[in-house]
Design an enzyme around this catalytic site. Sequence first.
Site, PDB file in Angstrom:
ATOM      1  CG  HIS A   1       5.920 -13.564  -4.244  1.00  0.00           C
ATOM      2  ND1 HIS A   1       4.761 -14.205  -3.847  1.00  0.00           N
ATOM      3  CD2 HIS A   1       6.927 -14.486  -4.094  1.00  0.00           C
ATOM      4  CE1 HIS A   1       5.052 -15.432  -3.466  1.00  0.00           C
ATOM      5  NE2 HIS A   1       6.348 -15.630  -3.603  1.00  0.00           N
TER       6      HIS A   1
ATOM      7  CB  CYS B   1       5.851 -18.708  -1.753  1.00  0.00           C
ATOM      8  SG  CYS B   1       7.467 -18.123  -1.254  1.00  0.00           S
TER       9      CYS B   1
HETATM   10  N1  COA Z   1      11.942  -6.038 -10.116  1.00  0.00           N
HETATM   11  C1  COA Z   1      12.045  -4.761 -10.523  1.00  0.00           C
HETATM   12  N2  COA Z   1      12.570  -3.783  -9.769  1.00  0.00           N
HETATM   13  C2  COA Z   1      12.974  -4.120  -8.537  1.00  0.00           C
HETATM   14  C3  COA Z   1      12.875  -5.423  -8.041  1.00  0.00           C
HETATM   15  C4  COA Z   1      12.344  -6.389  -8.889  1.00  0.00           C
HETATM   16  N3  COA Z   1      12.233  -7.658  -8.480  1.00  0.00           N
HETATM   17  N4  COA Z   1      13.351  -5.450  -6.772  1.00  0.00           N
HETATM   18  C5  COA Z   1      13.729  -4.192  -6.490  1.00  0.00           C
HETATM   19  N5  COA Z   1      13.499  -3.400  -7.548  1.00  0.00           N
HETATM   20  C6  COA Z   1      13.822  -1.979  -7.662  1.00  0.00           C
HETATM   21  C7  COA Z   1      13.294  -1.183  -6.503  1.00  0.00           C
HETATM   22  O1  COA Z   1      12.015  -0.636  -6.785  1.00  0.00           O
HETATM   23  C8  COA Z   1      14.349  -0.083  -6.404  1.00  0.00           C
HETATM   24  O2  COA Z   1      14.102   0.886  -7.402  1.00  0.00           O
HETATM   25  P1  COA Z   1      14.347   2.443  -7.114  1.00  0.00           P
HETATM   26  O3  COA Z   1      15.835   2.550  -6.840  1.00  0.00           O
HETATM   27  O4  COA Z   1      13.918   3.087  -8.382  1.00  0.00           O
HETATM   28  O5  COA Z   1      13.505   2.768  -5.930  1.00  0.00           O
HETATM   29  C9  COA Z   1      15.642  -0.782  -6.778  1.00  0.00           C
HETATM   30  O6  COA Z   1      15.229  -1.901  -7.591  1.00  0.00           O
HETATM   31  C10 COA Z   1      16.425  -1.283  -5.599  1.00  0.00           C
HETATM   32  O7  COA Z   1      15.516  -1.930  -4.719  1.00  0.00           O
HETATM   33  P2  COA Z   1      15.995  -2.712  -3.435  1.00  0.00           P
HETATM   34  O8  COA Z   1      14.783  -2.971  -2.600  1.00  0.00           O
HETATM   35  O9  COA Z   1      17.170  -2.006  -2.806  1.00  0.00           O
HETATM   36  O10 COA Z   1      16.481  -4.079  -4.065  1.00  0.00           O
HETATM   37  P3  COA Z   1      17.291  -5.211  -3.354  1.00  0.00           P
HETATM   38  O11 COA Z   1      18.585  -5.321  -4.068  1.00  0.00           O
HETATM   39  O12 COA Z   1      17.295  -5.039  -1.869  1.00  0.00           O
HETATM   40  O13 COA Z   1      16.383  -6.496  -3.650  1.00  0.00           O
HETATM   41  C11 COA Z   1      16.063  -8.527  -4.787  1.00  0.00           C
HETATM   42  C12 COA Z   1      16.301  -7.014  -4.916  1.00  0.00           C
HETATM   43  C13 COA Z   1      15.894  -9.109  -6.175  1.00  0.00           C
HETATM   44  C14 COA Z   1      17.243  -9.197  -4.095  1.00  0.00           C
HETATM   45  C15 COA Z   1      14.766  -8.752  -3.949  1.00  0.00           C
HETATM   46  O14 COA Z   1      13.677  -8.143  -4.597  1.00  0.00           O
HETATM   47  C16 COA Z   1      14.479 -10.226  -3.769  1.00  0.00           C
HETATM   48  O15 COA Z   1      15.028 -10.858  -2.875  1.00  0.00           O
HETATM   49  N6  COA Z   1      13.580 -10.795  -4.561  1.00  0.00           N
HETATM   50  C17 COA Z   1      13.226 -12.192  -4.462  1.00  0.00           C
HETATM   51  C18 COA Z   1      12.175 -12.405  -3.423  1.00  0.00           C
HETATM   52  C19 COA Z   1      11.954 -13.868  -3.169  1.00  0.00           C
HETATM   53  O16 COA Z   1      12.874 -14.654  -3.109  1.00  0.00           O
HETATM   54  N7  COA Z   1      10.687 -14.262  -2.965  1.00  0.00           N
HETATM   55  C20 COA Z   1      10.315 -15.609  -2.679  1.00  0.00           C
HETATM   56  C21 COA Z   1      10.408 -16.411  -3.902  1.00  0.00           C
HETATM   57  S1  COA Z   1       9.945 -18.094  -3.679  1.00  0.00           S
END
Ligand code: COA
Length: 391
Positions: A338, A89
């Site tokens: 991100h 990242c």
């Molecule tokens: N903040 C706010 N809303 C979020 C979100 C977030 N971080 N991530 C997803 N959403 C919303 C989506 O827009 C979607 O909304 P909708 O139903 O209105 O369209 C809903 O939540 C579901 O989204 P989805 O893509 O199915 O979520 P997910 O459960 O597959 O993923 C996480 C959610 C948190 C697991 C994923 O965003 C993630 O892994 N984040 C961390 C990324 C990371 O680790 N980056 C590197 C860091 S060093």
Amino acid sequence: MRDVAIIGAYTTVFGELWEKSLRDTAVEAGVGAIEDANVAGEEIDAMYVGNMSGGKFVGQEHIGALVADYAAGLAREFHIPSTRVEAACASGGLALRQAIMAVSSGFHDVVIAAGAEKMTDIDGTGVTDALAAAADREWEGIMGATFPGLYAMIARYHMHKYGTTSEQLASVAVKNHDNGVHNPIAQFRNKITIDQVLRSSKVADPLRLLDCSPVTDGAAAVVVVPADIAKKYTDTPIYVKASSQASDTISLDDRRDIATLDASVFAGKWAFEMAKLTPKDIDFVEVHDCFTIAEICAIEDLGFFKKGDGGRASYDGDTRIGGKIAVNPSGGLKACGHPVGATGIKQACEAVYQLRGEAGKRQVPNAKYAMTHNVGGSGATCAVHIFSNER
Ligand code: COA
């Protein structure tokens, strides 16, 4: 060493960009930065492109060559050297640092630093696995640790050691969404409340959905030149006062204290020394808030608040625009999204917009010094930069 300045910056919209490919976003950012800088294609000497995992996300490696091929004839007409930089990242932050070193050393004069990632073409399991490759696969990944899981352990320990609460974590996300409302490139431009964060679904206890940065497509680029020639291109060059990079153990279990990211501590300390500044001099900082706990650790590790006080400071509003130090006026990774390889460059773009006074409703008043902080993995790499609108 020569002084260095940024003369052009461009960030694409961040989000789920179904209609755009990796190359589309990277080229949009590169051309946008070139136009903003008023440089001609034949003046560009080199390019560095931050990208974490093109191979896993879109099946594409050799990203440096790909972007040069499609951006302003940089490969086909001018055959410039173009290099991919990878540090999870922190790929963008390190690409910027390579560009700064190339110009500062006198090796090149006009250099593009770009970052790009296209993460939403594969499903969530694939994304989680690709991101987990930035941790220690043999010691962490194999045990089932994911990035939310690793940061959840950091959060749990911070809570245990310093009494940090879920409400304090949530206040980081609330503030970043408040700032992101005013950022046209942000993935999420909606306000949220502490209650909504606390009621969102658990991802890795104690971190909930709204404690996490999302999965994002996007790209950003800046143009770097020697400070002495910057005014040939623009009336508002942004000067690089410091560029630092530090490393730490790749796995959490080897750290002296998992609630402290020593790579941030050292990169921050070295940047302040290089710029001859202290935390009190900085008007705003863009920190790597991949999870709410990461912002709390960052503002402590960089010296803006004493260790253990970051949660309290966030909850009390000290990190809001107009507070003691504005943290993530862009909306941070939480609200902007991100796209991992692009984030470090997008942070530099925000520094440029703010220091030029072009940030609209999220403008930090009279900003003179900005810091950016970009972390790779759970803190094995950190790049810190300090910028100013005064030489
Ligand atoms: N903040 C706010 N809303 C979020 C979100 C977030 N971080 N991530 C997803 N959403 C919303 C989506 O827009 C979607 O909304 P909708 O139903 O209105 O369209 C809903 O939540 C579901 O989204 P989805 O893509 O199915 O979520 P997910 O459960 O597959 O993923 C996480 C959610 C948190 C697991 C994923 O965003 C993630 O892994 N984040 C961390 C990324 C990371 O680790 N980056 C590197 C860091 S060093």
